[in-house]
Design an enzyme around this catalytic site. Sequence first.
Site, PDB file in Angstrom:
ATOM      1  N   SER A 172      64.224  19.856  42.764  1.00 40.96           N
ATOM      2  CA  SER A 172      63.345  19.096  41.884  1.00 40.96           C
ATOM      3  C   SER A 172      64.175  18.283  40.883  1.00 40.96           C
ATOM      4  O   SER A 172      64.995  17.456  41.286  1.00 40.96           O
ATOM      5  CB  SER A 172      62.353  20.036  41.193  1.00 40.96           C
ATOM      6  OG  SER A 172      61.287  19.313  40.626  1.00 40.96           O
ATOM      7  N   ASP A 256      53.982  18.358  49.301  1.00 38.99           N
ATOM      8  CA  ASP A 256      54.557  18.128  47.982  1.00 38.99           C
ATOM      9  C   ASP A 256      54.158  16.741  47.478  1.00 38.99           C
ATOM     10  O   ASP A 256      54.368  15.739  48.171  1.00 38.99           O
ATOM     11  CB  ASP A 256      56.080  18.249  48.067  1.00 38.99           C
ATOM     12  CG  ASP A 256      56.777  18.141  46.728  1.00 38.99           C
ATOM     13  OD1 ASP A 256      56.095  17.945  45.700  1.00 38.99           O
ATOM     14  OD2 ASP A 256      58.018  18.256  46.715  1.00 38.99           O
ATOM     15  N   HIS A 288      55.743  21.955  46.916  1.00 32.34           N
ATOM     16  CA  HIS A 288      56.967  21.747  46.154  1.00 32.34           C
ATOM     17  C   HIS A 288      57.714  23.061  45.891  1.00 32.34           C
ATOM     18  O   HIS A 288      57.148  24.010  45.350  1.00 32.34           O
ATOM     19  CB  HIS A 288      56.612  21.080  44.829  1.00 32.34           C
ATOM     20  CG  HIS A 288      57.772  20.612  44.023  1.00 32.34           C
ATOM     21  ND1 HIS A 288      58.630  19.620  44.452  1.00 32.34           N
ATOM     22  CD2 HIS A 288      58.230  20.990  42.806  1.00 32.34           C
ATOM     23  CE1 HIS A 288      59.547  19.400  43.529  1.00 32.34           C
ATOM     24  NE2 HIS A 288      59.328  20.227  42.522  1.00 32.34           N
TER      25      HIS A 288
END
Length: 314
Positions: A172, A256, A288
Amino acid sequence: MNNEFHQPHMDSNTNEIICDSFPFFKIYKDGRVERYIVTQPVPAGLDPVSGVRCKDLVVSKDVKARIFVPQGITRGEKLPLIVHFHGGGFSTGSAFDNVTQKAVIPFVKQGNTIVVSIDYRIAPEHPLPIAHQDSWVGLQWVAAHANGEVEGPEPWLNENADLGNVFLSGESAGANIAHYVAVQAGVTKLVGFKIKGMLIIHPYFGSREPGEHEFYKYIAPASAGFDHDPIANPAADPNLSRIPCERVMVLVAEKDGLRSRGEDYYETLAKSGWAGDVELFETKGEDHCFHVFSDGHNAGVLIKKMVDFIKKDM
């Protein structure tokens, strides 16, 4: 994961909210910041389940790190080194919490690697690019161990890290940071170790979406805007092609909301003139960073894919 979600008690006289960036933080008019997610700290030492050992390191006044080594490692045994950067929207998490432990232990145990996770200061109290600058300080500190140049060098790095076989990794926001420090390593011709590859896991880069602009202006108030900010938009970076590693794997998940940003990064890097090999891997049916929050079949497949990437040509 044992994350706690906090809903503040509202007082109409003192608790006016000027920014509500769920699921990360609220900012009150008086300057207070309250986070929705508070990750759980994990003490350094031996993890009884995996056998992985870790200890905490001081890099500088502002930058800390945690190093993880596999069970049974012997003095002088050289293993690949992964320098890791945690996720959390640049505004939550740390190198010392349960999320980072879940993210890196598979690399250590299944990949037989050493991991150093850099702990950077987080926004909005410390706006971007402070997280990126801290992380760059951390990477330089690790690289300096190649010749024992750091005063009071870390013995686990000196004794066991193969600094000719280094990988960068982040999930991320941490993937964004991994990309940033890789570019800096290429631009400055960082000496001391060789970055062989990079894992860009479910990356968070910026976009032109209106809702994101509101969030980004609080974590990066000095940003020149998406079209001109290489942190938010790698395509705006004239040094993109100078990434020094040979291989990059970009990992995305079908469900995601940030999937397209990983796909865009893959395409941007492939067209940049960079001389290495970039690969895109998508996990179907997942969201995600699912592998950090579950132990299902797809998580195992993803972890094996990443471990195999590290082990290639070994």
